[in-house]
Design an enzyme around this catalytic site. Structure first.
Site: not given
Ligand SMILES: [Zn+2]
Length: 385
Positions: A137, A140, A192, A263, A338
């Protein structure tokens, strides 16, 4: 929400069980606030002015950034870098440490950019493989910075790393979505998806394009609408970026033991499944491995990363890379990390790049220890029978 999103006035940043972060264009803010008020949906302003954060993130405004050339910019972890700087860093590392590093082009993106992977290995053919990727993504940004930081530290300090780090073959793909990554630097900071054309619409959410559970759970797990930010693609592995990753892992002589996809944001470590709510067969093992990482992170920086399955901590996500790596490629320790940050969301100030990278690296190193100890204890069980 989804109609407004397609219109571009609202950009979904994050969805959880009962909360949602959305960016609203200033001219539409009052209208959206009125709509929420009317429906008695409680809301709060998390970031009053995204532009201020953009300035803080890069030390400049996006308009200036568009004109800025990346020429003469060298890799460091004091700012976020363009793709050419990251790729040059990988090539230079391989030139400096040819006995440890190999750079491979594992495929091309939709727009023809190379997908560059760095392999770090002491050459022992019995090493298990560890996969790290960033920027599936592209908005990020911290994920690519963290993954390159880890690569740099591993290579430059290889001899002083623990045995559990040196006995692995590291496969590192800092930018899985190079077209999208460049697009976030030149056009839309909040992009994204990849940059594939689907009729009038652009982009597939690559983390909904892997095969395991692809398309499950209907619109909750992903979207079949090319205009949606969770668009899953026309079929599993329809995109060159995801199929290149699949090919590399499936065709590699290395047996992968760990798959880590980076991420942001949220400070959570999640594992399969995402496409169903049931726990995966190794739920306890993955919970313990993730907890070992989270503990190391906490001891490094005091940040608390939550650990749990995708569905438990976030939402249904069907066709993710970790459901595939675990369910099809049989990589037992498959996690999505994340990274920071809770306050600034995607727009992490650049002063936080190194602290974020340090804490993430301590988690990764701890996981290597955990994995090796587990495989030893399993072996000794087998022998003692
Ligand atoms: Zn992501």
């Amino acid at each position: 929400m989804k109609t407004l999103d397609t219109a571009g006035a609202i950009n979904i940043w994050k969805e959880e069980h009962s909360t949602m972060d959305v960016m609203v264009e200033r001219p539409r803010a009052a209208q959206v606030a009125g709509m929420l008020h009317e429906r008695e949906i409680p809301y709060a302003i998390a970031v009053g002015d995204v532009n201020l954060l953009l300035e803080r993130e890069q030390g400049t405004v996006l308009n200036k950034l568009r004109r800025q050339s990346s020429a003469n910019r060298k890799m460091d972890w004091h700012t976020f870098h363009r793709l050419d700087v990251i790729y040059e860093f990988m090539e230079n590392l391989a030139k400096e440490y040819p006995y440890l590093c190999t750079v491979m082009i594992i495929g091309k993106s939709v727009e023809g950019r190379d997908l560059k992977l760095l392999k770090i290995s002491n050459g022992d053919s019995s090493n298990p493989g560890v996969w790290l990727d960033g920027s599936i993504h592209p908005r990020e940004w911290i994920s690519a910075a963290v993954v390159t930081y880890i690569a740099n530290q591993l290579v430059r300090n290889f001899q002083i790393q623990s045995e559990s780090v040196r006995n692995k073959d590291w496969y590192i793909l800092p930018v899985m979505n190079p077209d999208g990554y460049e697009y976030t630097h030149t056009n839309d900071r909040m992009w994204r998806k990849n940059r594939a054309r689907y009729g009038e619409c652009v982009g597939v959410d690559l983390n909904r394009n892997f095969s395991y559970g692809w398309g499950e759970k209907g619109e909750e797990g992903s979207s079949d609408d090319p205009g949606n930010i969770f668009f899953r693609g026309s079929k599993a592995f329809s995109e060159p970026e995801t199929s290149a990753v699949k090919r590399l892992i499936v065709e590699s002589p290395t047996t992968f033991k760990v798959f880590l996809s980076f991420h942001s944001y949220g400070e959570v470590i999640i594992f399969p499944w995402g496409y169903i709510g049931d726990p995966c067969p190794d739920y306890i093992e993955l919970l313990e491995g993730g907890t070992a990482m989270a503990k190391a992170i906490f001891e490094t920086s005091g940040h608390t990363y939550k650990v749990g399955s995708t569905k438990d901590l976030m939402y249904y996500a069907a066709g993710t890379s970790i459901d595939w790596s675990y369910g099809v490629a049989n990589i037992p320790y498959s996690y999505m990390v994340e990274l920071r940050g809770k306050q600034y969301r995607f727009l992490l100030p650049r002063e936080e790049i190194i602290p974020t990278a340090r804490e993430a690296m301590s988690g990764v190193l701890q996981l290597m220890d955990f994995v090796d100890k587990r495989s030893k204890s399993v072996q000794s069980c087998v022998y003692s029978v």
